[in-house]
Design a protein around this motif. Structure first.
Motif, mmCIF file in Angstrom:
data_model
loop_
_atom_site.group_PDB
_atom_site.id
_atom_site.type_symbol
_atom_site.label_atom_id
_atom_site.label_comp_id
_atom_site.label_asym_id
_atom_site.label_seq_id
_atom_site.Cartn_x
_atom_site.Cartn_y
_atom_site.Cartn_z
ATOM 1 N N LYS A 187 0.857 -1.193 0.000
ATOM 2 C CA LYS A 187 0.000 0.000 0.000
ATOM 3 C C LYS A 187 0.888 1.235 0.000
ATOM 4 O O LYS A 187 1.861 1.302 0.760
ATOM 5 C CB LYS A 187 -0.891 0.008 1.238
ATOM 6 C CG LYS A 187 -1.766 1.251 1.363
ATOM 7 C CD LYS A 187 -2.616 1.204 2.618
ATOM 8 C CE LYS A 187 -3.463 2.465 2.764
ATOM 9 N NZ LYS A 187 -4.322 2.422 3.966
ATOM 10 N N THR A 201 1.041 5.732 -0.488
ATOM 11 C CA THR A 201 0.360 7.026 -0.580
ATOM 12 C C THR A 201 1.321 8.042 -1.170
ATOM 13 O O THR A 201 2.433 8.219 -0.670
ATOM 14 C CB THR A 201 -0.115 7.511 0.791
ATOM 15 O OG1 THR A 201 -1.104 6.600 1.297
ATOM 16 C CG2 THR A 201 -0.747 8.900 0.688
ATOM 17 N N SER A 258 -8.855 3.993 -12.711
ATOM 18 C CA SER A 258 -7.724 3.839 -11.809
ATOM 19 C C SER A 258 -8.136 3.075 -10.572
ATOM 20 O O SER A 258 -9.280 3.190 -10.118
ATOM 21 C CB SER A 258 -7.185 5.222 -11.426
ATOM 22 O OG SER A 258 -6.188 5.109 -10.439
ATOM 23 N N SER A 268 -6.710 3.634 -7.798
ATOM 24 C CA SER A 268 -6.292 4.487 -6.697
ATOM 25 C C SER A 268 -7.478 5.233 -6.107
ATOM 26 O O SER A 268 -8.552 5.303 -6.716
ATOM 27 C CB SER A 268 -5.254 5.502 -7.194
ATOM 28 O OG SER A 268 -5.811 6.287 -8.233
ATOM 29 N N LEU A 275 -2.890 10.724 -2.851
ATOM 30 C CA LEU A 275 -3.386 9.629 -3.684
ATOM 31 C C LEU A 275 -2.878 8.318 -3.091
ATOM 32 O O LEU A 275 -1.686 8.195 -2.807
ATOM 33 C CB LEU A 275 -2.904 9.803 -5.125
ATOM 34 C CG LEU A 275 -3.349 8.759 -6.150
ATOM 35 C CD1 LEU A 275 -3.568 9.417 -7.512
ATOM 36 C CD2 LEU A 275 -2.305 7.649 -6.284
ATOM 37 N N THR A 276 -3.781 7.346 -2.938
ATOM 38 C CA THR A 276 -3.427 6.077 -2.312
ATOM 39 C C THR A 276 -3.704 4.908 -3.244
ATOM 40 O O THR A 276 -4.759 4.849 -3.882
ATOM 41 C CB THR A 276 -4.226 5.870 -0.999
ATOM 42 O OG1 THR A 276 -3.889 6.919 -0.085
ATOM 43 C CG2 THR A 276 -3.899 4.526 -0.358
ATOM 44 N N LEU A 277 -2.725 4.005 -3.300
ATOM 45 C CA LEU A 277 -2.890 2.722 -3.980
ATOM 46 C C LEU A 277 -2.910 1.646 -2.900
ATOM 47 O O LEU A 277 -1.932 1.484 -2.178
ATOM 48 C CB LEU A 277 -1.738 2.462 -4.948
ATOM 49 C CG LEU A 277 -1.818 3.077 -6.331
ATOM 50 C CD1 LEU A 277 -0.492 2.972 -7.052
ATOM 51 C CD2 LEU A 277 -2.924 2.419 -7.153
ATOM 52 N N ALA A 331 -0.299 -2.156 -4.722
ATOM 53 C CA ALA A 331 0.433 -1.777 -5.935
ATOM 54 C C ALA A 331 0.695 -2.988 -6.830
ATOM 55 O O ALA A 331 0.967 -4.097 -6.348
ATOM 56 C CB ALA A 331 1.741 -1.110 -5.549
ATOM 57 N N HIS A 363 0.927 -0.363 -12.398
ATOM 58 C CA HIS A 363 0.842 0.988 -11.833
ATOM 59 C C HIS A 363 2.131 1.783 -12.031
ATOM 60 O O HIS A 363 2.188 2.975 -11.710
ATOM 61 C CB HIS A 363 0.523 0.928 -10.336
ATOM 62 C CG HIS A 363 -0.816 0.358 -10.033
ATOM 63 N ND1 HIS A 363 -1.035 -0.506 -8.965
ATOM 64 C CD2 HIS A 363 -2.018 0.515 -10.641
ATOM 65 C CE1 HIS A 363 -2.308 -0.850 -8.946
ATOM 66 N NE2 HIS A 363 -2.919 -0.257 -9.945
ATOM 67 N N TYR A 367 3.271 10.083 -11.721
ATOM 68 C CA TYR A 367 2.027 10.661 -11.242
ATOM 69 C C TYR A 367 2.254 12.144 -10.969
ATOM 70 O O TYR A 367 3.128 12.523 -10.189
ATOM 71 C CB TYR A 367 1.546 9.926 -9.986
ATOM 72 C CG TYR A 367 1.144 8.511 -10.282
ATOM 73 C CD1 TYR A 367 2.100 7.498 -10.342
ATOM 74 C CD2 TYR A 367 -0.178 8.182 -10.548
ATOM 75 C CE1 TYR A 367 1.746 6.200 -10.666
ATOM 76 C CE2 TYR A 367 -0.544 6.877 -10.864
ATOM 77 C CZ TYR A 367 0.419 5.893 -10.922
ATOM 78 O OH TYR A 367 0.056 4.608 -11.242
#
Lengths: 114, 112
Positions: free
Chosen positions: B18, B20, B62, B64, B76-78, B81, B85, B89
């Protein structure tokens, strides 16, 4: 829908002129122009809000033909510093005010040689 | 000096983690945006915000998520991952109305 830019790439000698075109299939509220150098963030050049509007600073200017849904960027007497990728970004007429974010074209790569 | 800041500048991370990506601006702009850009390619809008507690998805699908709890901050958070990705960005902001965007320097993300 994504605006269409042309040409895809241009190679010029210093001092020559260039025109970059941007067209859209949808009614436009505004057109933005940005320049991005390799490894850097895009930099805002100018925005055109009204059909027929023309703007410019230094030797870079642009026009906006609202009826044709087209904009053109003019670079006069190009300098080495003008090299980079030029993007047009468009806002649809229905969204006006930029609330929905710009849709960018694929870009035009401009190379200026001494 | 008024500006827009993104951190980290570069990030290499393993699949499934994860992450950010941070974006902050000191210009008091109401509108903020996240774009994804592959090298030499166009920018794709993935999220935008009109102001505090307002977030919308952009044109590019997306995985995200974003939040806007403060005017100046738009992370912005994934959640998980993946190698797909891997990209750059870019965060941007603009004043209310039709105004030019100010972009941050970007975060180059590599997922291995």
């Amino acid at each position: 829908q994504q605006p269409v830019q042309s040409p895809q790439a241009v190679i010029l000698r210093e001092g020559e002129d260039a025109v970059i075109n941007c067209s859209s299939s949808k009614a436009l509220y505004s057109v933005h122009w940005y320049r991005q150098k390799h490894g850097e963030a895009p930099v805002f050049l100018m925005i055109l809000l009204k059909g027929g509007e023309q703007k410019g600073h230094d030797k870079i200017s642009a026009s906006f033909n609202e009826k044709k849904q087209q904009s053109s960027l003019y670079l006069t007497a190009s300098q080495l510093s003008y090299s980079g990728t030029y993007f047009c970004g468009t806002e649809g007429r229905w969204s006006g005010g930029g609330a929905d974010g710009l849709t960018f074209g694929k870009g035009t790569h401009l190379i200026i040689q001494p | 000096e008024a500006d827009i800041y993104q951190t980290p500048r570069y990030l290499v991370i393993g699949t499934g983690k994860k992450i950010t990506l941070e974006c902050s601006q000191t210009m008091g702009h109401d509108k903020m945006y996240w774009y994804q850009q592959d090298p030499g390619m166009e920018l794709h809008l993935i999220h935008y915000s009109y102001g505090v507690n307002s977030t919308e998805k952009g044109d590019l699908s997306s995985e995200s998520t974003v939040s806007r709890i403060r005017t100046e901050h738009f992370p912005l958070t994934l959640e998980s991952a993946r190698p797909s990705h891997t990209s750059q960005y870019l965060c941007a902001s603009s004043e209310t109305g039709s105004n030019g965007y100010t972009f941050g320097s970007g975060t180059r993300l590599t997922v291995v």
